[in-house]
Design an enzyme around this catalytic site. Structure first.
Site, PDB file in Angstrom:
ATOM      1  N   ASP A 222       8.275   9.636  -5.742  1.00 42.02           N
ATOM      2  CA  ASP A 222       8.884   7.878  -5.257  1.00 42.02           C
ATOM      3  C   ASP A 222       7.400   7.619  -5.196  1.00 42.02           C
ATOM      4  OD1 ASP A 222      11.208   8.247  -4.135  1.00 42.02           O
ATOM      5  OD2 ASP A 222      10.685   9.140  -2.656  1.00 42.02           O
TER       6      ASP A 222
ATOM      7  N   ASP B  73      16.377   4.561  -6.779  1.00 43.67           N
ATOM      8  CA  ASP B  73      16.821   4.009  -5.960  1.00 43.67           C
ATOM      9  C   ASP B  73      16.947   2.385  -5.793  1.00 43.67           C
ATOM     10  OD1 ASP B  73      16.453   6.231  -4.464  1.00 43.67           O
ATOM     11  OD2 ASP B  73      14.270   5.803  -3.819  1.00 43.67           O
TER      12      ASP B  73
END
Length: 199
Positions: free
Chosen positions: A138, A171
């Site tokens: 991430d 995401d």
């Protein structure tokens, strides 16, 4: 031939997601030391590893993580099969684009879970095997607020948390796809309802 254009979007999302993750992995330092401001102090690149669930939740590095990865793989196969079947019907094209985006995001994060533990050596130290135990990369971070929650707070109590989780391009694709379906569901499903009433 009509159905393949949706899978082109899926593959494009996977390619962009993986390219960004690998650029971050090979060119950034993890944590605050490697942070890069993109828009002032509130939107940053911040490299972290996520064991694989949303908002930092985890099933552990053993068989729980393996079960989660296998579940994701089965869910992706189900979504891909569903998308392929829906492309042969007269459902609204917007719905199909949204599902294709969700599929691309899901595959992007699955690649991390399946391969990155072995190929990038990022599996947690107590994993039973590096394969299927990779941590998701991430890097996109809206830095509005972070602090410690009291111990009594469910799930995250006693931990340092941010108002918004750090996320990645996969995401974003999933979020856009889900929001698209929620916002435009009446439009998307009106065609299907009218077809059912005509039968």
């Amino acid at each position: 031939m009509r159905q393949y254009k949706y899978f082109v979007l899926t593959l494009t999302i996977v390619a962009i997601d993986q390219a960004v993750k690998l650029l971050v992995h090979y060119n950034m330092t993890m944590g605050p030391a490697g942070e890069i401001n993109l828009l002032g102090e509130w939107f940053k690149l911040h490299y972290v590893l996520n064991r694989g669930m949303a908002f930092g939740l985890s099933f552990g590095a053993g068989y729980g993580k393996l079960a989660l990865t296998v579940f994701r793989l089965l869910a992706i196969l189900f979504i891909a099969y569903g998308l392929f079947r829906l492309t042969k019907t007269k459902y609204h094209a917007g719905l199909l684009w949204c599902i294709a985006a969700i599929l691309g995001g899901a595959i992007g994060n699955l690649v991390d879970s399946v391969f990155y533990g072995a190929l990038l050596d990022n599996a947690p130290y107590n994993s039973i095997t590096p394969w299927f135990h990779g941590q998701v990369i991430d890097m996109l971070y809206f830095d509005f607020w972070e602090g410690y929650l009291p111990d009594w707070f469910p799930l995250w109590g006693g931990k340092k948390v941010a108002l918004l989780p750090i996320f990645n391009m996969a995401d974003v694709a999933i979020l856009v796809g889900v929001l698209g379906i929620l916002v435009f569901q009446k439009t998307f499903f009106r065609q299907a309802e009218s077809r059912l009433t005509q039968v």
